[in-house]
Design a protein around this motif. Structure first.
Motif, PDB file in Angstrom:
ATOM      1  N   HIS A   1       0.768  -1.131   0.255  1.00  0.00           N
ATOM      2  CA  HIS A   1       0.022  -0.054   0.064  1.00  0.00           C
ATOM      3  C   HIS A   1       0.951   1.267  -0.107  1.00  0.00           C
ATOM      4  CE1 HIS A   1      -4.257  -1.498   0.534  1.00  0.00           C
ATOM      5  NE2 HIS A   1      -3.760  -2.395   1.040  1.00  0.00           N
ATOM      6  N   LEU A   2       1.992   1.110   0.685  1.00  0.00           N
ATOM      7  CA  LEU A   2       3.044   2.174   0.620  1.00  0.00           C
ATOM      8  C   LEU A   2       3.538   2.426  -0.657  1.00  0.00           C
ATOM      9  CD1 LEU A   2       4.691   1.725   4.222  1.00  0.00           C
ATOM     10  CD2 LEU A   2       3.445   3.972   3.298  1.00  0.00           C
ATOM     11  N   GLY A   3       3.860   1.539  -1.238  1.00  0.00           N
ATOM     12  CA  GLY A   3       4.502   1.371  -2.653  1.00  0.00           C
ATOM     13  C   GLY A   3       3.471   1.809  -3.602  1.00  0.00           C
ATOM     14  N   PHE A   4       2.388   1.609  -3.395  1.00  0.00           N
ATOM     15  CA  PHE A   4       1.337   2.076  -4.382  1.00  0.00           C
ATOM     16  C   PHE A   4       0.923   3.627  -4.483  1.00  0.00           C
ATOM     17  CE2 PHE A   4      -2.498   0.276  -6.857  1.00  0.00           C
ATOM     18  CZ  PHE A   4      -1.762  -0.611  -7.515  1.00  0.00           C
ATOM     19  N   TRP A   5       1.321   4.169  -3.173  1.00  0.00           N
ATOM     20  CA  TRP A   5       1.295   5.656  -3.216  1.00  0.00           C
ATOM     21  C   TRP A   5       2.345   6.385  -3.261  1.00  0.00           C
ATOM     22  CZ3 TRP A   5       3.783   7.401   1.353  1.00  0.00           C
ATOM     23  CH2 TRP A   5       3.987   9.007   1.359  1.00  0.00           C
ATOM     24  N   VAL A   6       3.467   6.004  -2.673  1.00  0.00           N
ATOM     25  CA  VAL A   6       4.638   6.826  -2.603  1.00  0.00           C
ATOM     26  C   VAL A   6       5.356   7.330  -4.103  1.00  0.00           C
ATOM     27  CG1 VAL A   6       6.369   4.896  -2.580  1.00  0.00           C
ATOM     28  CG2 VAL A   6       6.875   7.046  -1.605  1.00  0.00           C
ATOM     29  N   PRO A   7       5.487   8.512  -4.392  1.00  0.00           N
ATOM     30  CA  PRO A   7       5.883   8.929  -5.687  1.00  0.00           C
ATOM     31  C   PRO A   7       7.163   8.266  -5.975  1.00  0.00           C
ATOM     32  CG  PRO A   7       5.098  10.942  -4.311  1.00  0.00           C
ATOM     33  CD  PRO A   7       5.149   9.836  -3.382  1.00  0.00           C
ATOM     34  N   ASN A   8       8.194   8.148  -5.209  1.00  0.00           N
ATOM     35  CA  ASN A   8       9.500   7.865  -5.512  1.00  0.00           C
ATOM     36  C   ASN A   8       9.712   6.146  -5.132  1.00  0.00           C
ATOM     37  OD1 ASN A   8       9.172   8.882  -2.650  1.00  0.00           O
ATOM     38  ND2 ASN A   8      11.174   8.138  -2.298  1.00  0.00           N
ATOM     39  N   PHE A   9       8.782   5.288  -5.605  1.00  0.00           N
ATOM     40  CA  PHE A   9       8.692   4.049  -5.333  1.00  0.00           C
ATOM     41  C   PHE A   9       9.842   3.550  -6.265  1.00  0.00           C
ATOM     42  CE2 PHE A   9       7.816  -0.182  -7.353  1.00  0.00           C
ATOM     43  CZ  PHE A   9       7.741  -1.129  -6.140  1.00  0.00           C
ATOM     44  N   GLY A  10      10.768   2.447  -6.006  1.00  0.00           N
ATOM     45  CA  GLY A  10      11.774   1.814  -6.580  1.00  0.00           C
ATOM     46  C   GLY A  10      11.349   0.474  -6.982  1.00  0.00           C
ATOM     47  N   ILE A  11      11.168  -0.586  -5.930  1.00  0.00           N
ATOM     48  CA  ILE A  11      10.904  -1.859  -6.310  1.00  0.00           C
ATOM     49  C   ILE A  11      10.474  -2.375  -4.876  1.00  0.00           C
ATOM     50  CG2 ILE A  11      13.302  -2.826  -5.913  1.00  0.00           C
ATOM     51  CD1 ILE A  11      13.107  -4.618  -8.199  1.00  0.00           C
ATOM     52  N   GLN A  12       9.816  -3.425  -4.939  1.00  0.00           N
ATOM     53  CA  GLN A  12       9.514  -4.308  -3.453  1.00  0.00           C
ATOM     54  C   GLN A  12      10.042  -5.476  -3.678  1.00  0.00           C
ATOM     55  OE1 GLN A  12       7.623  -3.342  -0.762  1.00  0.00           O
ATOM     56  NE2 GLN A  12       8.487  -5.473  -0.082  1.00  0.00           N
ATOM     57  N   GLU A  13      10.791  -5.987  -2.601  1.00  0.00           N
ATOM     58  CA  GLU A  13      11.341  -7.440  -2.201  1.00  0.00           C
ATOM     59  C   GLU A  13      10.136  -8.365  -2.037  1.00  0.00           C
ATOM     60  OE1 GLU A  13      14.543 -10.035   0.188  1.00  0.00           O
ATOM     61  OE2 GLU A  13      13.812  -8.122   0.967  1.00  0.00           O
ATOM     62  N   TYR A  14      10.104  -9.646  -2.669  1.00  0.00           N
ATOM     63  CA  TYR A  14       9.247 -10.583  -2.433  1.00  0.00           C
ATOM     64  C   TYR A  14       9.562 -12.102  -2.471  1.00  0.00           C
ATOM     65  CZ  TYR A  14       4.988 -13.374  -2.970  1.00  0.00           C
ATOM     66  OH  TYR A  14       4.017 -14.353  -2.526  1.00  0.00           O
ATOM     67  N   SER A  15       9.952 -12.602  -1.316  1.00  0.00           N
ATOM     68  CA  SER A  15      10.465 -13.698  -1.277  1.00  0.00           C
ATOM     69  C   SER A  15       9.346 -15.023  -0.994  1.00  0.00           C
ATOM     70  CB  SER A  15      11.523 -13.826  -0.051  1.00  0.00           C
ATOM     71  OG  SER A  15      10.794 -13.567   1.129  1.00  0.00           O
ATOM     72  N   GLY A  16       8.066 -14.569  -1.029  1.00  0.00           N
ATOM     73  CA  GLY A  16       7.278 -15.756  -0.940  1.00  0.00           C
ATOM     74  C   GLY A  16       6.798 -16.107   0.432  1.00  0.00           C
ATOM     75  N   TYR A  17       5.741 -16.843   0.540  1.00  0.00           N
ATOM     76  CA  TYR A  17       5.467 -17.327   1.858  1.00  0.00           C
ATOM     77  C   TYR A  17       5.253 -18.832   1.843  1.00  0.00           C
ATOM     78  CZ  TYR A  17       4.959 -12.426   3.806  1.00  0.00           C
ATOM     79  OH  TYR A  17       5.438 -11.537   4.165  1.00  0.00           O
ATOM     80  N   SER A  18       5.194 -19.789   2.787  1.00  0.00           N
ATOM     81  CA  SER A  18       4.642 -21.082   2.916  1.00  0.00           C
ATOM     82  C   SER A  18       3.077 -20.928   2.756  1.00  0.00           C
ATOM     83  CB  SER A  18       5.322 -21.729   4.098  1.00  0.00           C
ATOM     84  OG  SER A  18       4.317 -21.103   5.187  1.00  0.00           O
ATOM     85  N   GLU A  19       2.473 -22.190   2.327  1.00  0.00           N
ATOM     86  CA  GLU A  19       1.113 -22.285   2.172  1.00  0.00           C
ATOM     87  C   GLU A  19       0.591 -22.152   3.684  1.00  0.00           C
ATOM     88  OE1 GLU A  19      -2.134 -25.917   1.075  1.00  0.00           O
ATOM     89  OE2 GLU A  19      -0.040 -25.888   0.265  1.00  0.00           O
TER      90      GLU A  19
END
Length: 401
Positions: A326-344
């Motif tokens: 949600h912060l990344g969706f709003w922030v003007p100076n977004f760069g990238i978001q890490e996503y390492s995944g989750y267990s089921e």
């Protein structure tokens, strides 16, 4: 809208997570992430013994005042335990406020600045060939950006290369000890990225995590050696305390620099941002005190041409990831978001409206941050003591992990 109760939950559906749930007299509830990997119970004690008694009867809508009360009102400020505890409360209050407004959190923050968030996945291998194959698998899944790590010849498995980050969860578990050689690593890393570029070309963004293991001059040498492969960023090249050392790195390489996953407040990053010694700030909601301070940090970074790249390891719960989205969706100076995944199991305990497709993250459009917490299911996964590894040089000297 008054706070009537606050409950703290600790569960381990694959990893240990600390969850804060706030109740109000209008029936609305909100949840926040207060996880600190390897020190979870310290945060629980700080919350239950010191912060929860301060919250009962407070106005849930006064998020800023509550944050200042918990941070500035405590003579002993900052630190990972304090800021993770405050973060859990802050996320839960923003969740309540967005639910009361009937809108997704990013709308309450000011609305979307983009339609989707580019994220990066983790590719790893015991050797270069395995790492190159792992990068290809992520590209096939739709990732446009990939963090690449591999084992180092002459060393046993190291961070990021064997797919594990804890020593397990047995009652008598102690930290796993890993072995490190800077000279072997510095010779190996350029060969890794040469092979990845040769195999997969230039349409994929490549990232690399040093995990704080180099001195500034060593990091400068590595950044320069990696320039031909055009990395998206070089992460955590030196120990986070070495802020002045980033001047040396900046003067010797044009490889973009990222740092900040272990930072707790803007004071940890002020010099780095003001002097534009980094390109990406990796602070994350749960370890930086919540959504309230992350807004200020992002704005401050934006003034100095620094973009966000929030930490997103699997040892922070989906509540933190959703808050970062949600912060990344709003922030003007977004760069990238890490996503390492989750267990089921983790996703069953923390069901949410966020989604990932074609290498991008989406927040969903329901009210709040969009993540729920299944208390009954969480009871099936009690806390299990575990540790992050420790690291030693080949001569036995304890080193940065």
């Amino acid at each position: 809208m008054k706070i009537t109760d606050v409950k703290i939950f600790v569960c381990s559906p694959g990893r240990n997570f600390v969850t804060v749930k706030i109740y109000t007299d209008q029936g609305l509830t909100g949840i926040g992430d207060a996880t600190l990997n390897g020190r979870e119970k310290a945060v629980v004690a700080y919350l239950e013994d010191h912060l929860v008694p301060l919250l009962i009867g407070r106005d849930a809508a006064r998020i800023e005042d509550t944050w200042q009360y918990l941070y500035r009102g405590a003579y002993w400020r900052r630190g990972p335990v304090t800021m993770a505890a405050i973060a859990g409360i802050d996320m839960a209050l923003w969740d309540i406020k967005a639910k009361a407004a009937g809108m997704p959190l990013y709308e309450l923050l000011g609305g979307a600045s983009r339609d989707r968030l580019m994220c990066y996945g983790h590719a790893q291998g015991g050797d270069i060939a395995e790492a190159v194959e792992s990068v290809g698998a992520l590209i096939d899944e739709g990732y446009r950006a990939v963090r690449v790590q591999s084992g180092i010849p002459g060393l046993p498995p190291v961070y990021g290369a064997d797919g594990t980050s804890t020593n397990g969860a047995a009652e008598n578990a102690l930290p796993r000890e890993e072995l490190w050689s800077t000279s072997k690593y510095l010779r190996h890393a350029p060969k890794l990225f040469e092979a990845v570029r040769e195999a997969h070309g230039w349409d994929v963004e490549l990232l690399h995590d040093v995990h704080h293991r180099l001195t500034p001059i060593e990091a400068a040498r590595l950044g320069k050696d990696l320039e031909p492969y055009r990395l998206f960023w070089l992460e955590d090249a030196v120990a986070a305390e070495h802020q002045e050392g980033f001047r040396l790195i900046r003067n010797h390489t044009t490889t973009p620099i990222a740092v900040g996953e272990v930072f707790n407040t803007i004071w940890d990053a002020r010099l780095l941002i003001e002097e534009q010694l980094i390109d990406y700030i990796r602070m994350t909601s749960v370890h930086a005190g919540g959504i309230t301070p992350m807004r200020r940090i992002a704005d401050f970074a934006g003034l100095h041409n620094v973009r966000t790249g929030a930490h997103g390891a699997m040892d922070m719960s989906p509540i933190c990831l959703a808050s970062n989205i949600h912060l990344g969706f709003w922030v003007p100076n977004f760069g990238i978001q890490e996503y390492s995944g989750y267990s089921e199991e983790t996703l069953e305990v923390f069901p949410g409206t966020w989604s990932m497709a074609d290498g991008h993250l989406y927040p969903g459009h329901g009210p709040g941050h969009g993540v729920e917490f299944d208390e009954d299911l969480a009871e099936r996964y009690p806390f299990e003591r575990s540790y992050l590894p420790v690291n030693r040089l080949e001569d036995g000297t304890l080193w940065h992990w």
